[in-house]
Write an enzyme that holds these catalytic residues in place. Structure first.
Site, PDB file in Angstrom:
ATOM      1  CG  ASN A  61      86.055  66.334  86.527  1.00 48.99           C
ATOM      2  OD1 ASN A  61      85.185  65.483  86.512  1.00 48.99           O
ATOM      3  ND2 ASN A  61      85.897  67.490  87.130  1.00 48.99           N
ATOM      4  CD  GLU A  63      87.879  69.182  90.636  1.00 40.59           C
ATOM      5  OE1 GLU A  63      87.685  69.409  91.856  1.00 40.59           O
ATOM      6  OE2 GLU A  63      87.227  69.725  89.725  1.00 40.59           O
ATOM      7  CB  CYS A  72      90.018  67.728  81.524  1.00 41.55           C
ATOM      8  SG  CYS A  72      90.242  69.466  81.865  1.00 41.55           S
ATOM      9  CD  GLU A  74      86.880  67.104  78.219  1.00 39.76           C
ATOM     10  OE1 GLU A  74      87.302  66.917  79.376  1.00 39.76           O
ATOM     11  OE2 GLU A  74      86.257  68.113  77.877  1.00 39.76           O
ATOM     12  CB  CYS A 111      89.571  73.095  78.935  1.00 42.70           C
ATOM     13  SG  CYS A 111      90.953  71.941  79.034  1.00 42.70           S
ATOM     14  CB  CYS A 114      90.591  68.826  76.541  1.00 43.34           C
ATOM     15  SG  CYS A 114      90.745  68.288  78.254  1.00 43.34           S
TER      16      CYS A 114
END
Ligand code: THU
Length: 165
Positions: A61, A63, A72, A74, A111, A114
């Site tokens: 990830n 940010e 993210c 993924e 999430c 994703c």
């Protein structure tokens, strides 16, 4: 009115029950988490994508101070895989995370956004993706395709129907 029920089933494993390929991919996901840039959540997620030809791609990830600009693990891994190897289907995706603040003792699951991207990747190659999820400790969950995690998902065929109306 009808109630429609959807049954989903996941496989739950002890870490030592994973096969070599699954174990290796999860180790790569943990390695990937080291390169997470997570100064805001302190939640370091790692993802490892296994392509059909054996290539492994890592993502973590990333940010941003403008929170929605981050991405993210993924999707970092899947988008990289799709941009570098557009013709090679994805076989499996392993996900794990390490938090600076607490111990993660249940599997880290993708999430919603994703999940949608995993669904599109399956659709694109017409091939199910094995999703392997783990915390720092605790069981490993394996889903044999995204349908388990995202029933009734939005697919391209819905767009076609809209266009022809
Ligand atoms: N995150 C992921 O990388 N993957 C997930 O499936 C869940 C959440 C990241 C996004 C954000 O950087 C941090 O974890 C906390 O939500």
């Amino acid at each position: 009115m009808n109630i429609k029920e959807f049954k989903i089933s996941l496989k739950e494993y002890k870490e030592e029950e994973l096969n070599q390929e699954e174990k290796g991919l999860m180790e790569n996901a943990l390695k990937a988490s080291v390169h997470a840039y997570a100064p805001y959540s302190n939640f370091h997620v790692g993802a490892a994508v296994l392509l059909e030809d054996g290539t492994v791609i890592l993502g973590s990830n990333q940010e941003n101070a403008a929170y929605p600009s981050g991405l993210c693990a993924e999707r970092v891994a899947l988008f990289y895989a799709q941009s570098q190897y557009p013709d090679i289907p994805v076989k499996a995706l392993a996900i794990t995370a390490v938090s600076d603040n607490f111990s993660i003792d249940s599997p880290v699951s993708p999430c919603g956004a994703c999940r949608q991207v995993i669904a599109e990747t399956e659709f694109r190659h017409q091939k199910k993706i094995k999703i392997i999820m783990k915390g720092q400790t605790g069981p490993v969950y394996i889903a044999d395709g995204i349908e388990t995690l995202l029933p009734l998902s939005f697919y391209e065929e819905k767009l076609q129907k809209k266009a022809s109306q």
